[in-house]
Motif scaffolding. Structure first.
Motif, short mmCIF file in Angstrom:
data_model
loop_
_atom_site.label_atom_id
_atom_site.label_comp_id
_atom_site.label_asym_id
_atom_site.label_seq_id
_atom_site.Cartn_x
_atom_site.Cartn_y
_atom_site.Cartn_z
N LEU A 111 58.34 36.43 30.03
CA LEU A 111 57.53 37.46 30.44
C LEU A 111 56.48 37.13 31.66
O LEU A 111 56.10 37.71 32.52
N ALA A 112 55.91 35.91 31.37
CA ALA A 112 55.39 35.16 32.39
C ALA A 112 55.81 34.77 33.63
O ALA A 112 55.16 35.21 34.63
N ARG A 113 57.17 34.44 33.72
CA ARG A 113 57.96 34.36 34.86
C ARG A 113 57.77 35.71 35.64
O ARG A 113 57.84 35.89 36.68
N ALA A 116 54.70 37.00 36.89
CA ALA A 116 54.61 36.11 38.18
C ALA A 116 55.36 36.68 39.27
O ALA A 116 54.89 36.70 40.45
N GLN A 117 56.47 36.96 39.08
CA GLN A 117 57.27 37.32 40.24
C GLN A 117 56.70 38.90 40.44
O GLN A 117 56.82 39.12 41.96
N GLU A 118 56.55 39.56 39.78
CA GLU A 118 55.82 41.21 39.89
C GLU A 118 54.50 40.83 40.90
O GLU A 118 54.37 41.42 41.60
N GLU A 119 53.92 39.90 40.27
CA GLU A 119 52.36 39.56 41.03
C GLU A 119 52.88 39.05 42.56
O GLU A 119 52.05 39.49 43.48
N ALA A 120 53.79 38.03 42.39
CA ALA A 120 54.15 37.80 43.95
C ALA A 120 54.77 38.84 44.88
O ALA A 120 54.43 39.06 46.01
N GLU A 124 52.85 40.60 48.07
CA GLU A 124 53.70 40.90 49.29
C GLU A 124 53.59 42.31 49.59
O GLU A 124 53.45 42.51 50.87
N LYS A 125 53.92 43.04 48.80
CA LYS A 125 53.99 44.50 49.10
C LYS A 125 52.54 44.88 49.62
O LYS A 125 52.30 46.06 50.38
N SER A 126 51.51 44.23 48.83
CA SER A 126 50.40 44.76 49.22
C SER A 126 49.75 44.41 50.69
O SER A 126 49.32 45.03 51.17
N GLY A 127 50.23 43.32 50.91
CA GLY A 127 50.00 42.74 52.04
C GLY A 127 50.78 43.73 53.37
O GLY A 127 50.01 44.20 54.34
N GLU A 128 51.86 44.08 53.12
CA GLU A 128 52.39 45.08 53.97
C GLU A 128 51.98 46.20 53.83
O GLU A 128 51.69 46.94 55.24
N LEU A 129 51.50 46.82 52.57
CA LEU A 129 50.97 48.18 52.39
C LEU A 129 49.68 48.01 53.15
O LEU A 129 49.38 49.03 53.87
N THR A 130 49.13 47.04 53.32
CA THR A 130 47.62 46.91 53.99
C THR A 130 47.65 47.04 55.36
O THR A 130 47.08 47.75 56.07
N ALA A 131 48.67 46.31 55.84
CA ALA A 131 48.89 46.16 57.30
C ALA A 131 49.55 47.69 57.66
O ALA A 131 48.89 48.08 59.02
N LEU A 132 50.27 48.26 56.88
CA LEU A 132 50.93 49.70 57.29
C LEU A 132 49.57 50.56 57.23
O LEU A 132 49.44 51.47 58.22
N LEU A 133 48.78 50.47 56.37
CA LEU A 133 47.61 51.52 56.28
C LEU A 133 46.53 51.26 57.34
O LEU A 133 46.13 52.10 58.19
N THR A 134 46.38 49.85 57.92
CA THR A 134 45.54 49.39 58.73
C THR A 134 46.42 49.90 60.16
O THR A 134 45.28 50.74 61.03
#
Length: 142
Positions: A111-113, A116-120, A124-134
């Motif tokens: 569950l921790a792995r 961690a994978q989901e957080e990573a 990653e997705k939040s960076g892409e989403l932020t770039a897309l929204l920006t």
């Protein structure tokens, strides 16, 4: 009057003793021996009965002692089996708890792995989403 005839008296005495001898020899002695043998058989039977009763009494006492000893042995075996069963149960319970703890740890680790994978992935997705929204906000809202 009364007269005693000596010759008849002697013959009567001789006949008496002869009859006594014949009866003793052929009747009284054999009947006496037969009665003695019969009494001996009766006595032997009574003695055999007494011995059989004594043997029966001894066998009953021995059987009661063996029965009590067997009961004690059965109780001892049963107590040993119960103690062994309790030890096995405790060991099985200990193993089950250990396996459950190991499985819980593996589950927590997995569950921790996964977290961690989901957080990573989320990072990653939040960076892409932020770039897309920006880009949309700055690009004028295509």
């Amino acid at each position: 009057m009364l007269s005693i005839n000596i010759s008849e008296l002697i013959w009567t005495i001789i006949n008496f003793f002869l009859l006594y001898f014949v009866l003793k020899r052929f009747l009284f002695d054999p009947v006496g021996k037969l009665l003695d043998r019969r009494q001996e058989k009766i006595d032997a039977g009574l003695n055999a009965e007494k011995q059989a009763q004594q043997t029966l009494r001894e066998n009953r006492e021995r059987l009661a002692a063996e029965k009590a000893e067997a009961r004690l042995e059965a109780n001892r075996i049963l107590a040993g089996a119960e103690a062994e069963d309790a030890a096995r149960r405790a060991d099985t319970l200990r193993q089950a708890r250990s396996e459950a703890d190991d499985e819980r740890r593996r589950g927590e680790s997995a569950l921790a792995r996964q977290n961690a994978q989901e957080e990573a992935l989320l990072e990653e997705k939040s960076g892409e989403l932020t770039a897309l929204l920006t880009a949309r906000v700055l690009g004028g809202g295509d």
